[in-house]
Design a protein around this motif. Structure first.
Motif, PDB file in Angstrom:
ATOM      1  N   THR A   1     -22.368 -34.801 -24.082  1.00  0.00           N
ATOM      2  CA  THR A   1     -22.520 -33.352 -23.927  1.00  0.00           C
ATOM      3  C   THR A   1     -22.836 -32.664 -25.253  1.00  0.00           C
ATOM      4  OG1 THR A   1     -20.114 -33.105 -24.078  1.00  0.00           O
ATOM      5  CG2 THR A   1     -21.079 -33.203 -21.865  1.00  0.00           C
ATOM      6  N   HIS A   2     -23.005 -33.447 -26.313  1.00  0.00           N
ATOM      7  CA  HIS A   2     -23.419 -32.933 -27.618  1.00  0.00           C
ATOM      8  C   HIS A   2     -24.563 -33.818 -28.121  1.00  0.00           C
ATOM      9  CE1 HIS A   2     -19.367 -31.244 -27.201  1.00  0.00           C
ATOM     10  NE2 HIS A   2     -19.740 -30.312 -28.053  1.00  0.00           N
ATOM     11  N   PRO A   3     -25.742 -33.640 -27.537  1.00  0.00           N
ATOM     12  CA  PRO A   3     -26.840 -34.572 -27.830  1.00  0.00           C
ATOM     13  C   PRO A   3     -27.229 -34.629 -29.297  1.00  0.00           C
ATOM     14  CG  PRO A   3     -27.604 -32.652 -26.578  1.00  0.00           C
ATOM     15  CD  PRO A   3     -26.119 -32.629 -26.543  1.00  0.00           C
ATOM     16  N   ASP A   4     -27.048 -33.525 -30.033  1.00  0.00           N
ATOM     17  CA  ASP A   4     -27.376 -33.563 -31.462  1.00  0.00           C
ATOM     18  C   ASP A   4     -26.460 -34.529 -32.206  1.00  0.00           C
ATOM     19  OD1 ASP A   4     -25.209 -31.824 -30.921  1.00  0.00           O
ATOM     20  OD2 ASP A   4     -25.475 -30.821 -32.859  1.00  0.00           O
ATOM     21  N   GLN A   5     -25.175 -34.551 -31.831  1.00  0.00           N
ATOM     22  CA  GLN A   5     -24.232 -35.461 -32.475  1.00  0.00           C
ATOM     23  C   GLN A   5     -24.450 -36.904 -32.007  1.00  0.00           C
ATOM     24  OE1 GLN A   5     -21.995 -34.273 -35.005  1.00  0.00           O
ATOM     25  NE2 GLN A   5     -23.591 -32.737 -34.692  1.00  0.00           N
ATOM     26  N   LEU A   6     -24.828 -37.065 -30.761  1.00  0.00           N
ATOM     27  CA  LEU A   6     -25.144 -38.395 -30.252  1.00  0.00           C
ATOM     28  C   LEU A   6     -26.326 -38.994 -31.015  1.00  0.00           C
ATOM     29  CD1 LEU A   6     -24.854 -40.698 -28.200  1.00  0.00           C
ATOM     30  CD2 LEU A   6     -26.272 -39.365 -26.625  1.00  0.00           C
ATOM     31  N   GLU A   7     -27.364 -38.188 -31.211  1.00  0.00           N
ATOM     32  CA  GLU A   7     -28.533 -38.683 -31.937  1.00  0.00           C
ATOM     33  C   GLU A   7     -28.205 -38.947 -33.400  1.00  0.00           C
ATOM     34  OE1 GLU A   7     -31.305 -39.796 -30.576  1.00  0.00           O
ATOM     35  OE2 GLU A   7     -30.142 -39.353 -28.757  1.00  0.00           O
ATOM     36  N   LEU A   8     -27.340 -38.119 -33.977  1.00  0.00           N
ATOM     37  CA  LEU A   8     -26.915 -38.345 -35.361  1.00  0.00           C
ATOM     38  C   LEU A   8     -26.232 -39.705 -35.480  1.00  0.00           C
ATOM     39  CD1 LEU A   8     -26.323 -37.414 -38.284  1.00  0.00           C
ATOM     40  CD2 LEU A   8     -24.236 -36.324 -37.387  1.00  0.00           C
TER      41      LEU A   8
ATOM     42  N   THR B   1     -12.588 -25.741 -40.009  1.00  0.00           N
ATOM     43  CA  THR B   1     -13.676 -24.782 -39.848  1.00  0.00           C
ATOM     44  C   THR B   1     -14.355 -25.020 -38.511  1.00  0.00           C
ATOM     45  OG1 THR B   1     -14.040 -24.786 -42.232  1.00  0.00           O
ATOM     46  CG2 THR B   1     -15.811 -23.919 -40.862  1.00  0.00           C
ATOM     47  N   GLU B   2     -14.536 -23.924 -37.761  1.00  0.00           N
ATOM     48  CA  GLU B   2     -15.127 -24.029 -36.414  1.00  0.00           C
ATOM     49  C   GLU B   2     -14.509 -25.198 -35.653  1.00  0.00           C
ATOM     50  OE1 GLU B   2     -19.494 -22.974 -36.034  1.00  0.00           O
ATOM     51  OE2 GLU B   2     -19.443 -23.700 -38.114  1.00  0.00           O
ATOM     52  N   PRO B   3     -13.227 -25.124 -35.363  1.00  0.00           N
ATOM     53  CA  PRO B   3     -12.506 -26.277 -34.812  1.00  0.00           C
ATOM     54  C   PRO B   3     -12.981 -26.707 -33.438  1.00  0.00           C
ATOM     55  CG  PRO B   3     -11.141 -24.314 -34.714  1.00  0.00           C
ATOM     56  CD  PRO B   3     -12.338 -23.957 -35.542  1.00  0.00           C
ATOM     57  N   ASP B   4     -13.610 -25.794 -32.679  1.00  0.00           N
ATOM     58  CA  ASP B   4     -14.060 -26.152 -31.339  1.00  0.00           C
ATOM     59  C   ASP B   4     -15.466 -26.747 -31.335  1.00  0.00           C
ATOM     60  OD1 ASP B   4     -11.661 -25.245 -30.273  1.00  0.00           O
ATOM     61  OD2 ASP B   4     -12.413 -23.205 -30.019  1.00  0.00           O
ATOM     62  N   ARG B   5     -16.011 -26.999 -32.515  1.00  0.00           N
ATOM     63  CA  ARG B   5     -17.335 -27.610 -32.637  1.00  0.00           C
ATOM     64  C   ARG B   5     -17.176 -29.080 -33.002  1.00  0.00           C
ATOM     65  NH1 ARG B   5     -20.977 -28.332 -36.977  1.00  0.00           N
ATOM     66  NH2 ARG B   5     -19.589 -27.162 -38.358  1.00  0.00           N
ATOM     67  N   LEU B   6     -17.865 -29.946 -32.259  1.00  0.00           N
ATOM     68  CA  LEU B   6     -17.871 -31.371 -32.591  1.00  0.00           C
ATOM     69  C   LEU B   6     -18.830 -31.592 -33.749  1.00  0.00           C
ATOM     70  CD1 LEU B   6     -16.981 -34.281 -31.810  1.00  0.00           C
ATOM     71  CD2 LEU B   6     -19.047 -34.409 -30.400  1.00  0.00           C
ATOM     72  N   ASP B   7     -18.322 -32.151 -34.838  1.00  0.00           N
ATOM     73  CA  ASP B   7     -19.122 -32.365 -36.047  1.00  0.00           C
ATOM     74  C   ASP B   7     -18.769 -33.736 -36.607  1.00  0.00           C
ATOM     75  OD1 ASP B   7     -20.486 -32.347 -38.420  1.00  0.00           O
ATOM     76  OD2 ASP B   7     -19.439 -30.624 -39.282  1.00  0.00           O
ATOM     77  N   LEU B   8     -19.589 -34.734 -36.284  1.00  0.00           N
ATOM     78  CA  LEU B   8     -19.290 -36.104 -36.688  1.00  0.00           C
ATOM     79  C   LEU B   8     -19.406 -36.312 -38.187  1.00  0.00           C
ATOM     80  CD1 LEU B   8     -20.964 -38.200 -33.852  1.00  0.00           C
ATOM     81  CD2 LEU B   8     -18.698 -37.144 -33.926  1.00  0.00           C
ATOM     82  N   SER B   9     -20.043 -35.382 -38.876  1.00  0.00           N
ATOM     83  CA  SER B   9     -20.127 -35.482 -40.334  1.00  0.00           C
ATOM     84  C   SER B   9     -19.071 -34.612 -41.012  1.00  0.00           C
ATOM     85  CB  SER B   9     -21.526 -35.074 -40.813  1.00  0.00           C
ATOM     86  OG  SER B   9     -21.838 -33.751 -40.413  1.00  0.00           O
TER      87      SER B   9
END
Length: 441
Positions: free
Chosen positions: A261-268, A330-338
């Motif tokens: 459900t977070h395709p940008d993070q999946l592609e990363l 920071t922005e805790p509800d955002r999935l950020d694999l980096s």
């Protein structure tokens, strides 16, 4: 409880089951120590990270549910003692004694030696589904993977894995079967009874024919070293079995949904698989499998955030709320694999962090890495809002089913992507203070 207690029916709704984080945000902001009233028992929920870490190390909050007051009756019911009176529900020095007996079996180096076998199990499970083009991933992969691993570690015969899983899943999915509450309680009690009898019989079989497994080592600690009682032997085996597969299975499901459900993070992650160890940490922070730490009992009147918690109260530390605390992320509800690794408590905090952290991390890294590597175009099989989840009031955050689709192809050797490490390459070594898992012990 006070008149300000929040009825559980207002908190644990269908919307909460789908996405509890807006409710957690309201609690953190408005009532960071919130009294909650329910038909089974009342409790106080702690939702801010600083308070959560303090509570998880507060000696005034006891884990001994079987001590004076028999608080287990309110939480687990009258038939729980045969399985649940273990180190999870004990304080030092009892907890220290029980934990020390099994700690060597979960040392990082010993667990690392299992890496080739875990990779073999992962590939075997995926070999069965990749020709199909679709799968119910909880049943086909996420649940059997950690069961097969912990089963091998404990010494549970492979021929028994299916029925042991059936019993544990009755316990896990309580409240979601469509049965009446009375029927559901009876089904859970029956599963607990059968599991207890099975483990007691397995202990006797291992006593007669010991092997190179953890149950045999526990028997030796009981019979020859006098460090375990017979009851502790069975209850410790149950704890290691249940904690050793349940949270890992739910985490793999949750993490898969988060990535899909977070395709940008999946592609990363596909493009930079070296991020996988850090990604596991962020995925656990983002949507962990154990929303609330196992219950604690206030042994005296205490106060958090100006809220008086009377002696004898049940206190729940809301791990998933604390891990979304904007004061720390920071922005805790955002999935950020980096995301730079922060001080999340998805892996626990204090003396009750789980012994299985090294094993859980390894299973998650190998399992999720293989899903991305071997299932091209992996995607959800239903809209995300149609996913069937565990009930809102469940102690676990997980999925009943996870339908997925992908490009079917003949089963064969997995093709590496990017700079993906070989499964036999040792994982990163974590320092002792980082060693914990979302299921406490």
């Amino acid at each position: 409880m006070t008149d300000q207690a929040l009825p559980a029916s207002e908190l644990y709704t269908e919307e909460f089951a789908a996405d509890p984080y807006p409710a957690f945000a309201r609690l953190r902001a408005d009532t960071p120590v919130c009294p909650v009233s329910s038909p089974r028992f009342d409790s106080y929920l702690i939702t801010r990270l600083d308070d959560a870490k303090a509570a998880l190390t507060d000696p005034r909050l006891s884990k001994d549910l079987y001590g004076p007051g028999q608080h287990y009756l309110r939480i687990f019911g009258p038939n729980s003692e045969a399985l649940n009176r273990n180190m999870l529900n004990a304080d030092p020095p009892e907890h220290t004694r029980l934990r020390r007996i099994v700690s060597q079996a979960f040392a990082p180096r010993r667990i690392e030696a299992l890496r080739p076998r875990v990779a073999e199990i992962v590939d075997g499970l995926l070999d069965r589904i990749i020709p199909q083009g679709d799968s119910e991933l909880m049943h086909d992969f996420a649940i059997p993977l950690p069961m097969m691993v912990i089963g091998q570690l404990l010494g549970i015969p492979e021929t028994d894995h299916e029925r042991v899983l059936d019993w544990t899943q009755v316990i896990r999915t309580s409240g979601s079967s469509g049965r009446s509450p009375a029927e559901d309680r009876a089904a859970v009690q029956e599963a607990q009874l059968r599991l207890h009898h099975y483990l007691a019989d397995l202990v006797q079989a291992k006593r007669a024919h010991p092997a190179d497994d953890l149950i045999s080592a526990l028997i030796d600690a009981c019979d020859h070293e006098g460090k375990l009682s017979e009851r502790e032997l069975v209850t410790t085996t149950f704890l290691l079995l249940f904690a050793g597969h349940q949270t890992t299975a739910d985490f793999i499901g949750n993490a898969t949904v988060a990535l899909l459900t977070h395709p940008d993070q999946l592609e990363l992650l596909r493009a930079s698989p070296e991020l996988l160890p850090a990604a596991i940490e962020e995925l656990l922070r983002f949507d962990g499998p154990l929303p609330v730490a196992s219950p604690r009992i206030a042994t005296e009147d205490i106060e958090y955030q100006g809220v008086h918690i009377p002696r004898g109260s049940i206190v729940g530390v809301v791990i998933n709320a604390a891990n979304h605390d904007p004061a720390h992320f920071t922005e805790p509800d955002r999935l950020d694999l980096s995301r730079e690794r922060g001080a999340h408590i998805g892996f626990g905090h204090g003396v009750h962090y789980c012994l299985g952290v090294s094993l859980a991390r390894m299973e998650a890294q190998i399992g999720i890495g293989a899903l991305l590597r071997r299932l091209p175009e992996l995607r959800l099989g239903v809209p995300v809002d149609e996913l069937r989840r565990l009930p809102a009031a469940s102690p676990f955050r997980g999925l009943l089913e996870l339908p997925v689709r992908f490009t079917a192809r003949p089963a064969g050797p997995p093709a590496p992507i990017g700079n993906q490490r070989s499964p036999s390459t040792p994982s990163l070594v974590h320092s002792p203070e980082e060693q914990s898992w979302s299921s406490e012990t």
